[in-house]
Enzyme design. Structure first.
Site, short mmCIF file in Angstrom:
data_model
loop_
_atom_site.label_atom_id
_atom_site.label_comp_id
_atom_site.label_asym_id
_atom_site.label_seq_id
_atom_site.Cartn_x
_atom_site.Cartn_y
_atom_site.Cartn_z
N ASP A 99 -4.80 21.73 8.83
CA ASP A 99 -5.24 20.71 7.88
C ASP A 99 -6.15 21.26 6.80
O ASP A 99 -6.51 22.43 6.79
CB ASP A 99 -5.93 19.58 8.63
CG ASP A 99 -5.18 18.27 8.49
OD1 ASP A 99 -4.83 17.91 7.35
OD2 ASP A 99 -4.91 17.63 9.51
N ILE A 133 -0.23 8.89 1.47
CA ILE A 133 0.41 10.10 1.99
C ILE A 133 -0.16 10.39 3.37
O ILE A 133 -1.38 10.58 3.52
CB ILE A 133 0.18 11.31 1.06
CG1 ILE A 133 0.94 11.09 -0.25
CG2 ILE A 133 0.64 12.61 1.71
CD1 ILE A 133 0.83 12.24 -1.24
N TYR A 134 0.72 10.41 4.36
CA TYR A 134 0.33 10.72 5.72
C TYR A 134 1.31 11.77 6.25
O TYR A 134 2.51 11.66 6.04
CB TYR A 134 0.39 9.47 6.61
CG TYR A 134 -0.15 8.23 5.93
CD1 TYR A 134 -1.48 8.16 5.55
CD2 TYR A 134 0.68 7.13 5.64
CE1 TYR A 134 -1.98 7.03 4.91
CE2 TYR A 134 0.19 6.01 5.02
CZ TYR A 134 -1.14 5.96 4.64
OH TYR A 134 -1.63 4.86 4.00
N ARG A 135 0.78 12.76 6.93
CA ARG A 135 1.68 13.78 7.45
C ARG A 135 2.61 13.17 8.48
O ARG A 135 2.26 12.22 9.19
CB ARG A 135 0.87 14.93 8.06
CG ARG A 135 0.26 14.60 9.41
CD ARG A 135 -0.68 15.70 9.85
NE ARG A 135 -1.01 15.58 11.26
CZ ARG A 135 -2.20 15.87 11.77
NH1 ARG A 135 -3.18 16.27 10.98
NH2 ARG A 135 -2.41 15.77 13.07
N GLU A 164 -1.06 0.53 -5.51
CA GLU A 164 -0.86 1.86 -6.09
C GLU A 164 0.28 1.88 -7.10
O GLU A 164 0.25 2.67 -8.06
CB GLU A 164 -0.58 2.88 -4.98
CG GLU A 164 -1.78 3.28 -4.15
CD GLU A 164 -2.12 2.28 -3.06
OE1 GLU A 164 -3.15 2.44 -2.38
OE2 GLU A 164 -1.35 1.29 -2.89
N GLY A 197 -4.74 2.50 4.31
CA GLY A 197 -4.10 1.21 4.11
C GLY A 197 -2.88 0.99 4.98
O GLY A 197 -2.67 -0.12 5.50
N ASN A 206 0.86 -1.18 0.00
CA ASN A 206 0.00 0.00 0.00
C ASN A 206 0.90 1.24 0.00
O ASN A 206 1.97 1.25 0.61
CB ASN A 206 -0.90 0.03 1.23
CG ASN A 206 -1.85 1.22 1.21
OD1 ASN A 206 -2.91 1.18 0.59
ND2 ASN A 206 -1.47 2.32 1.86
#
Length: 613
Positions: free
Chosen positions: A279, A169-171, A230, A189, A166
């Site tokens: 955010d 994009i995560y901060r 992806e 994911g 997987n």
């Protein structure tokens, strides 16, 4: 079109097309880069390459996708065209036939290109070093952010049970040179893979790519069904196999063409306070405990370029990215729901807060069935408000949607509120992370004809007099004779400290001024021909569609803040009639909205002319 081999390759193409501006003036990634990128986007300027970043060894690229032209350059065609080609092929291939394959050679080639290509090495590994994040121009985007955040990290995780990949994009909140947070939101994911690792008590390695080619970026942000790789989708988008290589210090595959690769591990039982962070709902998300990423090794290209993005009150760059990905993927909903003809999530509301769905109804209330199905489907399950309309309605045209609500919405039959369900992690309106309520507004034309209330001829004059009705009412705006926006006096905090941390008791004992005014308005006989009355705060421009959609749909909890002029219980079932009211004012306990520091604004004012020579 030849696919871009790297982010640098894409930036060169932007520059060749007059879509990139190199800025030699020194810029601080702390706040300054945010103010510059926002102004540039609003003024329609080019993508930016900050060549000199304060206290950093690498240049910073921003606004790379903040225009429709740049999106088309990245994908090689309009994303809507790509989406229609994809759904048309999939529909023709059910069942698969030789004729269907022969008639769709270009799209078949794309599918064959989706297999990742294993290579022995790549430019992403030209230089290998010990982790030192302070060398990178990592941004602090907003004044009250908890620190610097990696905002464009593409996180590669693998399911410990079966090795399925997987990318998301995560901060990543930077704690020190070798440690960051890992903000796995609900329904992501990477978080699911980490959950499995915790269950199995297996070590959890991962890699973060910074700066991939456009196809890999679009594949990363796309709301693909769970289990779809992806990297394979990136190959489909770029029409060429995506190169992957073995990482240097962990047993995983990583992109061969990235600018940077961060390799490391997430301990199974270690969390740390992460945030606050400004955010894409236009407010700070509150600090909370999240897993920690321990970086073991950093590899990068020679002359690598660090990618950055800012999110906040729309419009931001994620508007163009989000719209493009839904243009590609939204048609695929037709494979599951044959009755759905179109679907559109509004960037103005942060995407997850407002979704309009067009339905070709074959039986009574099929639209409601479709909406309930969507609310249980992968990332669409995080949607807070769904409006259904008939098949011939343009779902992207908000005014057309309002007219459908005016003509077809009867809350007694057409409103469903679903309490106590999973909600987007970033949605602060319920006060409880990951939990909240949702609603469905069915504005489709009905198979049976319902009687309509006669229009009040003096409605507009009555609305004009509302300012004298309550001195706290500042402005009103009637839109398409369906939605009445009422701006009320509502103090907006400018700092984190001015936002309360104990909202629930305070809210229940002290209703907002918005709720008090709303209740009074809903009782007025002369307003009963309206469908919706929404009270908003002082910082919302009720005459600007972008502003008021944001101001309404990011600031209410369906269960708490939606009321009707008539409502009662029959048994345990709520019954609604009359006008729907929404208290969308800022409330005690909500985080502060995002406002740029005045000193930074003045500093950029002084630099602006020199930057755009």
């Amino acid at each position: 079109m030849t696919p871009f081999s790297s982010l640098s390759d894409f930036l060169f193409e932007l520059e060749r097309n007059g879509e990139l501006k190199r800025i030699p003036v020194e810029v601080d990634p702390v706040l300054e880069s945010t103010e510059i990128s926002m102004r540039a986007a609003k003024e329609g300027k080019q993508a930016i390459l900050f060549e000199r970043c304060a206290n950093a060894k690498f240049p910073l690229a921003m606004n790379m996708y903040s225009s429709e032209k740049r999106i088309e350059l990245a994908l090689g065609k309009h994303p809507e065209q790509l989406g229609e080609e994809l759904i048309r092929f999939l529909e023709q291939m059910m069942p698969p036939t030789l004729d269907a394959l022969l008639n769709n050679k270009p799209i078949v080639k794309r599918f064959l290109s989706s297999r990742p290509k294993k290579v022995s090495g790549g430019v992403s590994q030209e230089i290998m070093s010990q982790p030192k994040l302070s060398d990178l121009p990592i941004q602090k985007c907003w004044e009250f952010d908890g620190g610097r955040f990696i905002t464009y990290g593409q996180v590669f995780t693998y399911d410990p049970r079966n090795g399925k990949r997987n990318v998301g994009i995560y901060r990543m909140h930077v704690f020190d040179d070798a440690t960051t947070g890992m903000h796995w939101q609900i329904q992501k994911g990477g978080g699911f893979h980490f959950y499995q690792a915790q269950k199995l008590q297996k070590e959890f390695p991962l890699a973060v790519a910074l700066g991939t080619d456009p196809a890999m970026l679009f594949a990363t942000i796309a709301a693909l069904p769970e289990g779809i790789d992806e990297v394979m989708f990136a190959g489909f988008l770029r029409n060429a196999r995506f190169p992957m290589t073995k990482a240097k210090s962990i047993l995983l595959e990583v992109p061969a063409n990235a600018e940077f690769i961060l390799e490391g591990f997430v301990p199974l039982d270690d969390t740390r306070l992460e945030g606050p962070f400004g955010d894409h709902f236009g407010h700070y998300s509150n600090a909370a405990n999240f897993p920690v990423f321990n970086i073991k090794t950093i590899t990068h290209k020679r002359n690598a370029i660090y990618p950055g993005i800012v999110v906040g009150k729309p419009p931001m760059e994620d508007k163009f990215l989000g719209d493009a990905t839904q243009q590609i993927l939204a048609p695929l909903i037709r494979l599951i729901h044959k009755e759905i003809t179109a679907m559109w999530a509004y960037y103005e509301a942060g995407f997850h807060n407002l979704l309009v769905v067009a339905v070709a109804q074959r039986y009574q209330k099929e639209a409601m069935k479709a909406a309930l199905g969507i609310m249980g489907t992968d990332q669409l399950s995080l949607t807070k408000c769904i409006v259904t309309v008939s098949e011939n309605v343009d779902v992207k045209n908000w005014n057309a949607v309002l007219r459908e609500i005016k003509n077809n919405f009867d809350p007694h039959f057409d409103f469903v509120m679903i309490p106590k369900v999973p909600l987007d992690t970033l949605d602060f309106s319920s006060y409880k992370m990951n939990l909240g309520s949702k609603m469905i507004v069915d504005a489709t034309k009905k198979l049976e004809v319902r009687s309509q209330k006669s229009e009040i001829s003096e409605l507009k004059s009555h609305i004009a007099n509302l300012i004298s009705f309550d001195k706290r009412i500042l402005q009103t705006n009637l839109i398409d004779e369906a939605l009445l926006l009422v701006k009320v006096e509502s103090p907006i905090p400018k700092t984190i400290e001015q936002s309360s941390r104990t909202p629930e008791l305070q809210y229940s004992n002290t209703p907002s001024s918005g709720k008090e005014i709303l209740e009074k308005l809903l009782r007025l006989p002369e307003l009963q021909s309206l469908k919706i009355i929404a009270c908003v705060s002082e910082d919302v421009d009720i005459f600007d569609k972008e502003s008021y959609i944001w101001g309404v749909f990011t600031r209410f909890d369906c269960e708490r803040d939606v009321i009707f002029s008539e409502q009662k219980l029959i048994g345990i079932s709520p019954v609604y009639n009359g006008v729907m009211g929404i208290d969308a004012t800022w409330k005690i306990g909500y985080p502060a909205p995002l406002i740029m520091n005045d000193e930074i604004v003045k500093r950029i004012d002084a630099k602006w002319g020199r930057m755009w020579k």
